[in-house]
Design a protein around this motif. Structure first.
Motif, PDB file in Angstrom:
ATOM      1  N   VAL A  62       0.860  -1.192   0.000  1.00 21.24           N
ATOM      2  CA  VAL A  62       0.000   0.000   0.000  1.00 21.24           C
ATOM      3  C   VAL A  62       0.893   1.237   0.000  1.00 21.24           C
ATOM      4  N   THR A  63       0.651   2.139  -0.919  1.00 24.70           N
ATOM      5  CA  THR A  63       1.435   3.364  -1.055  1.00 24.70           C
ATOM      6  C   THR A  63       0.499   4.562  -0.969  1.00 24.70           C
ATOM      7  N   VAL A  64       0.944   5.614  -0.274  1.00 25.93           N
ATOM      8  CA  VAL A  64       0.141   6.837  -0.162  1.00 25.93           C
ATOM      9  C   VAL A  64       0.562   7.823  -1.250  1.00 25.93           C
ATOM     10  N   ILE A  65      -0.404   8.244  -2.049  1.00 25.11           N
ATOM     11  CA  ILE A  65      -0.223   9.344  -3.001  1.00 25.11           C
ATOM     12  C   ILE A  65      -0.982  10.540  -2.431  1.00 25.11           C
ATOM     13  N   PRO A  66      -0.289  11.535  -1.898  1.00 28.86           N
ATOM     14  CA  PRO A  66      -0.998  12.644  -1.239  1.00 28.86           C
ATOM     15  C   PRO A  66      -1.808  13.456  -2.240  1.00 28.86           C
ATOM     16  N   PRO A  67      -2.965  13.920  -1.837  1.00 34.57           N
ATOM     17  CA  PRO A  67      -3.748  14.784  -2.727  1.00 34.57           C
ATOM     18  C   PRO A  67      -3.122  16.168  -2.842  1.00 34.57           C
ATOM     19  N   VAL A  68      -3.615  16.909  -3.793  1.00 35.79           N
ATOM     20  CA  VAL A  68      -3.215  18.306  -3.975  1.00 35.79           C
ATOM     21  C   VAL A  68      -4.391  19.196  -3.622  1.00 35.79           C
TER      22      VAL A  68
END
Length: 345
Positions: A168-174
């Protein structure tokens, strides 16, 4: 009777929305591409906006990325974009391609065709098991599945617990500072909120405040079915935002409000705990509408007496969100994740 019919119709429509489009596959004939599958959803949606933003960020770095809609010719129009888009009937997926699939397709993921590498972009972990028969794992025996993406640490923890065998990888929102930014001067006495979130709580909240006279001289401002630019303009006109988030993947509305200089009061929706910090906002316990009313009445009273301190906290919140959810950070994480994945056989 009418309510039952309407409820069944809504459930049926939601199930249809979770069906995969027909996807065509073929042999690899060139370099791999990234396809971000996206529902043909015309109304404002934070999840859809995130998909478009990711494709834009990757395309700007010369990574071949495209939004894959169900129908050819469909494009979201509620925000300005020239994002690369195509229809499912016009794309041929190969083993070199990566297909990024939203969590809403969970009930039908096992129907994905063999061929492309698959990543599930789970933008709300609390929806993972919705409409999945018998509570089974939606990610069991999914062809080509390489991992899961989340948009918050809260959701990543949920997914890691439920699916320990999957990375599981976190892609932060903008939260876009070019669209959302504070007003030059302290706004008037207005309180913004999103009425589609917890409408019953919103009704109780403002009824309680109205009954005790706390709303005298204040204007509640519902934000619904607005474009991105219109939403930003309304947020700038309000010094306070009421967060009615519930079990969110991230909770974009309060984050956008914070970047607009609003002092945010309300529910974190769990995922919002990472940015609704007590140093410059007022989180309250989930579902506690009395605590919400007490907190909002207090902040409104303080602002009416002296806007300065509340405004200062709102500006501190704006700076925190601007630094933490900047486009550059998301772009780095996207490149770190997808560049090696495209190169894998």
């Amino acid at each position: 009777m009418i309510k039952d019919v309407m409820r069944r119709a809504l459930v049926a429509r939601e199930r249809r929305a979770r069906r995969l489009p027909r996807l065509r596959t073929g042999p690899a004939t060139g370099p791999g591409r990234l396809y971000f599958l996206c529902p043909d959803h015309a109304a404002p949606s934070g999840g859809v906006r995130m998909i478009y933003r990711c494709v834009d960020a990757l395309a700007a770095e010369q990574v071949p990325a495209t939004v894959l809609h169900h129908r050819a010719g469909f494009r979201c129009r509620w925000f300005a974009n020239d994002t690369p888009v195509t229809g499912a009937d016009r794309a041929t997926l190969t083993p070199r391609d990566v297909l990024v699939v939203p969590e809403i397709y969970g009930p039908s993921l096992r129907g994905l065709p063999e061929g492309p590498k698959v990543v599930v972009f789970n933008q709300n972990a609390y929806l993972t098991f919705q409409h999945v028969p018998g509570g089974r794992s939606p990610y069991h025996q999914v062809p080509g599945l390489r991992g899961l993406l989340a948009v918050s640490q809260d959701n990543a923890a949920y997914l890691r617990f439920a699916f320990p065998e999957l990375p599981v990888t976190v892609i932060p929102p903008v939260v876009d500072p070019a669209v959302f930014f504070p007003a030059a001067e302290p706004p008037g006495r207005r309180v913004a909120y999103m009425p589609r979130k917890r409408p019953e709580d919103a009704e109780q909240l403002f009824a309680m405040l109205r009954a005790r006279g706390a709303l005298d001289g204040w204007e509640p401002v519902p934000i619904h079915a607005r474009s991105e630019a219109e939403t930003a303009a309304l947020l700038r006109s309000c010094p306070i935002f009421v967060s009615l988030s519930r079990r969110e993947g991230f909770g974009l509305p309060p984050a956008e409000a914070m970047l607009s200089g609003c002092y945010v009061v309300g529910y974190t929706g769990l995922a919002g705990r990472e940015f609704m910090l007590p140093e410059f906002s007022r989180p309250v316990p989930e579902d506690d509408v009395l605590a919400l009313a007490v907190a909002l009445a207090d902040v409104m009273e303080r602002y009416a007496k002296d806007p300065g301190p509340v405004r200062a906290d709102g500006l501190r919140a704006a700076e925190h969100v601007r630094r933490t959810y900047a486009p550059d950070r998301q772009r780095r994480e996207l490149l770190r994740y997808f560049t090696p994945l495209l190169e894998q056989e």
